[in-house]
Design a protein around this motif. Sequence first.
Motif, PDB file in Angstrom:
ATOM      1  N   LEU A  36       0.854  -1.183   0.000  1.00  0.00           N
ATOM      2  CA  LEU A  36       0.000   0.000   0.000  1.00  0.00           C
ATOM      3  C   LEU A  36       0.890   1.234   0.000  1.00  0.00           C
ATOM      4  O   LEU A  36       1.839   1.322   0.778  1.00  0.00           O
ATOM      5  N   THR A  37       0.576   2.185  -0.876  1.00  0.00           N
ATOM      6  CA  THR A  37       1.343   3.420  -0.988  1.00  0.00           C
ATOM      7  C   THR A  37       0.374   4.596  -1.067  1.00  0.00           C
ATOM      8  O   THR A  37      -0.843   4.405  -1.038  1.00  0.00           O
ATOM      9  N   SER A  38       0.924   5.781  -1.234  1.00  0.00           N
ATOM     10  CA  SER A  38       0.065   6.936  -1.504  1.00  0.00           C
ATOM     11  C   SER A  38      -0.508   6.778  -2.913  1.00  0.00           C
ATOM     12  O   SER A  38       0.062   6.075  -3.754  1.00  0.00           O
ATOM     13  N   VAL A  39      -1.611   7.433  -3.167  1.00  0.00           N
ATOM     14  CA  VAL A  39      -2.268   7.331  -4.484  1.00  0.00           C
ATOM     15  C   VAL A  39      -1.312   7.747  -5.599  1.00  0.00           C
ATOM     16  O   VAL A  39      -1.314   7.153  -6.677  1.00  0.00           O
ATOM     17  N   ASP A  40      -0.472   8.742  -5.330  1.00  0.00           N
ATOM     18  CA  ASP A  40       0.442   9.254  -6.352  1.00  0.00           C
ATOM     19  C   ASP A  40       1.633   8.343  -6.614  1.00  0.00           C
ATOM     20  O   ASP A  40       2.377   8.553  -7.555  1.00  0.00           O
ATOM     21  N   ASP A  41       1.825   7.339  -5.772  1.00  0.00           N
ATOM     22  CA  ASP A  41       3.015   6.501  -5.855  1.00  0.00           C
ATOM     23  C   ASP A  41       2.706   5.060  -6.266  1.00  0.00           C
ATOM     24  O   ASP A  41       3.544   4.185  -6.112  1.00  0.00           O
ATOM     25  N   GLY A  42       1.517   4.801  -6.757  1.00  0.00           N
ATOM     26  CA  GLY A  42       1.164   3.436  -7.141  1.00  0.00           C
ATOM     27  C   GLY A  42      -0.077   3.426  -8.004  1.00  0.00           C
ATOM     28  O   GLY A  42      -0.623   4.471  -8.353  1.00  0.00           O
ATOM     29  N   THR A  43      -0.534   2.241  -8.329  1.00  0.00           N
ATOM     30  CA  THR A  43      -1.760   2.074  -9.104  1.00  0.00           C
ATOM     31  C   THR A  43      -2.946   2.388  -8.189  1.00  0.00           C
ATOM     32  O   THR A  43      -3.077   1.780  -7.126  1.00  0.00           O
ATOM     33  N   PRO A  44      -3.809   3.346  -8.564  1.00  0.00           N
ATOM     34  CA  PRO A  44      -4.893   3.772  -7.670  1.00  0.00           C
ATOM     35  C   PRO A  44      -5.939   2.690  -7.405  1.00  0.00           C
ATOM     36  O   PRO A  44      -6.319   1.942  -8.300  1.00  0.00           O
ATOM     37  N   ALA A  45      -6.380   2.626  -6.145  1.00  0.00           N
ATOM     38  CA  ALA A  45      -7.435   1.699  -5.722  1.00  0.00           C
ATOM     39  C   ALA A  45      -8.125   2.291  -4.495  1.00  0.00           C
ATOM     40  O   ALA A  45      -7.632   3.251  -3.900  1.00  0.00           O
ATOM     41  N   THR A  46      -9.249   1.702  -4.123  1.00  0.00           N
ATOM     42  CA  THR A  46     -10.000   2.137  -2.945  1.00  0.00           C
ATOM     43  C   THR A  46     -10.110   0.976  -1.971  1.00  0.00           C
ATOM     44  O   THR A  46     -10.418  -0.149  -2.369  1.00  0.00           O
ATOM     45  N   VAL A  47      -9.854   1.249  -0.697  1.00  0.00           N
ATOM     46  CA  VAL A  47      -9.954   0.221   0.335  1.00  0.00           C
ATOM     47  C   VAL A  47     -11.411  -0.181   0.502  1.00  0.00           C
ATOM     48  O   VAL A  47     -12.288   0.669   0.657  1.00  0.00           O
ATOM     49  N   GLN A  48     -11.664  -1.489   0.483  1.00  0.00           N
ATOM     50  CA  GLN A  48     -13.012  -2.024   0.640  1.00  0.00           C
ATOM     51  C   GLN A  48     -13.218  -2.630   2.029  1.00  0.00           C
ATOM     52  O   GLN A  48     -14.240  -2.411   2.656  1.00  0.00           O
ATOM     53  N   VAL A  58      -5.104  -7.399   6.977  1.00  0.00           N
ATOM     54  CA  VAL A  58      -5.445  -7.746   5.602  1.00  0.00           C
ATOM     55  C   VAL A  58      -6.341  -6.631   5.064  1.00  0.00           C
ATOM     56  O   VAL A  58      -7.360  -6.304   5.664  1.00  0.00           O
ATOM     57  N   VAL A  59      -5.921  -6.057   3.933  1.00  0.00           N
ATOM     58  CA  VAL A  59      -6.633  -4.922   3.351  1.00  0.00           C
ATOM     59  C   VAL A  59      -7.056  -5.299   1.935  1.00  0.00           C
ATOM     60  O   VAL A  59      -6.206  -5.528   1.070  1.00  0.00           O
ATOM     61  N   THR A  60      -8.356  -5.374   1.705  1.00  0.00           N
ATOM     62  CA  THR A  60      -8.877  -5.667   0.375  1.00  0.00           C
ATOM     63  C   THR A  60      -9.153  -4.349  -0.330  1.00  0.00           C
ATOM     64  O   THR A  60      -9.819  -3.472   0.221  1.00  0.00           O
ATOM     65  N   THR A  61      -8.614  -4.225  -1.531  1.00  0.00           N
ATOM     66  CA  THR A  61      -8.781  -3.005  -2.323  1.00  0.00           C
ATOM     67  C   THR A  61      -9.486  -3.348  -3.627  1.00  0.00           C
ATOM     68  O   THR A  61      -9.493  -4.507  -4.053  1.00  0.00           O
ATOM     69  N   ALA A  62     -10.053  -2.329  -4.260  1.00  0.00           N
ATOM     70  CA  ALA A  62     -10.730  -2.550  -5.541  1.00  0.00           C
ATOM     71  C   ALA A  62     -10.639  -1.294  -6.401  1.00  0.00           C
ATOM     72  O   ALA A  62     -10.395  -0.194  -5.909  1.00  0.00           O
ATOM     73  N   TRP A  63     -10.851  -1.498  -7.672  1.00  0.00           N
ATOM     74  CA  TRP A  63     -10.939  -0.426  -8.662  1.00  0.00           C
ATOM     75  C   TRP A  63     -11.900  -0.917  -9.722  1.00  0.00           C
ATOM     76  O   TRP A  63     -12.332  -2.068  -9.684  1.00  0.00           O
ATOM     77  N   ASN A  64     -12.235  -0.076 -10.662  1.00  0.00           N
ATOM     78  CA  ASN A  64     -13.167  -0.464 -11.715  1.00  0.00           C
ATOM     79  C   ASN A  64     -12.564  -1.604 -12.530  1.00  0.00           C
ATOM     80  O   ASN A  64     -11.632  -1.406 -13.274  1.00  0.00           O
ATOM     81  N   GLY A  65     -13.059  -2.816 -12.314  1.00  0.00           N
ATOM     82  CA  GLY A  65     -12.614  -3.967 -13.083  1.00  0.00           C
ATOM     83  C   GLY A  65     -11.698  -4.925 -12.359  1.00  0.00           C
ATOM     84  O   GLY A  65     -11.263  -5.910 -12.944  1.00  0.00           O
ATOM     85  N   GLY A  66     -11.379  -4.680 -11.078  1.00  0.00           N
ATOM     86  CA  GLY A  66     -10.494  -5.615 -10.405  1.00  0.00           C
ATOM     87  C   GLY A  66     -10.367  -5.377  -8.917  1.00  0.00           C
ATOM     88  O   GLY A  66     -10.920  -4.421  -8.377  1.00  0.00           O
ATOM     89  N   ILE A  78      -6.094   2.390   8.697  1.00  0.00           N
ATOM     90  CA  ILE A  78      -6.709   2.659   7.399  1.00  0.00           C
ATOM     91  C   ILE A  78      -8.180   2.277   7.482  1.00  0.00           C
ATOM     92  O   ILE A  78      -8.546   1.350   8.202  1.00  0.00           O
ATOM     93  N   GLN A  79      -9.010   2.995   6.761  1.00  0.00           N
ATOM     94  CA  GLN A  79     -10.457   2.782   6.811  1.00  0.00           C
ATOM     95  C   GLN A  79     -10.999   2.458   5.425  1.00  0.00           C
ATOM     96  O   GLN A  79     -10.455   2.928   4.417  1.00  0.00           O
ATOM     97  N   PRO A  80     -12.092   1.682   5.356  1.00  0.00           N
ATOM     98  CA  PRO A  80     -12.758   1.473   4.067  1.00  0.00           C
ATOM     99  C   PRO A  80     -13.114   2.823   3.448  1.00  0.00           C
ATOM    100  O   PRO A  80     -13.480   3.764   4.145  1.00  0.00           O
ATOM    101  N   GLY A  81     -12.956   2.901   2.141  1.00  0.00           N
ATOM    102  CA  GLY A  81     -13.221   4.145   1.418  1.00  0.00           C
ATOM    103  C   GLY A  81     -11.974   4.970   1.169  1.00  0.00           C
ATOM    104  O   GLY A  81     -11.991   5.893   0.350  1.00  0.00           O
ATOM    105  N   THR A  82     -10.871   4.642   1.859  1.00  0.00           N
ATOM    106  CA  THR A  82      -9.614   5.364   1.675  1.00  0.00           C
ATOM    107  C   THR A  82      -9.043   5.069   0.293  1.00  0.00           C
ATOM    108  O   THR A  82      -9.030   3.920  -0.150  1.00  0.00           O
ATOM    109  N   HIS A  83      -8.565   6.103  -0.377  1.00  0.00           N
ATOM    110  CA  HIS A  83      -7.904   5.933  -1.676  1.00  0.00           C
ATOM    111  C   HIS A  83      -6.423   5.685  -1.421  1.00  0.00           C
ATOM    112  O   HIS A  83      -5.783   6.421  -0.666  1.00  0.00           O
TER     113      HIS A  83
END
Length: 105
Positions: A36-48, A58-66, A78-83
């Motif tokens: 997990l990194t800052s949004v600017d330092d990796g592929t963007p996702a949202t914590v679910q 254990v942190v499950t993340t998602a984005w449109n399509g994966g 970290i909280q759900p909804g965090t980018h």
Amino acid sequence: YYVVGDAAFPISDSVWSNLDPATPVDLGIRSEYVHLTSVDDGTPATVQVVQPVGPSTVVTTAWNGGSLTARAPGMADIQPGTHVGLRLDPSKLLFFDRETGHRLR
């Protein structure tokens, strides 16, 4: 890049050169090698989902399509909804033949 939905994960040329471009592949990686990194330092996702499990979270993340699951050390604040951004440890990537399921690398 390996593309999943709207996300693109950088893959080195040396890794791609070991794969047959005519063979469709799926990418696999263990959760402890998803960082997990800052949004600017990796592929963007949202914590679910955030699940404290003993000495890690254990942190499950998602984005449109994966989606991907990361294992963070300790009790991650970290909280759900965090980018977040996602980075994959390139030495730990696993590739599988999409049709047979056999591991290629």
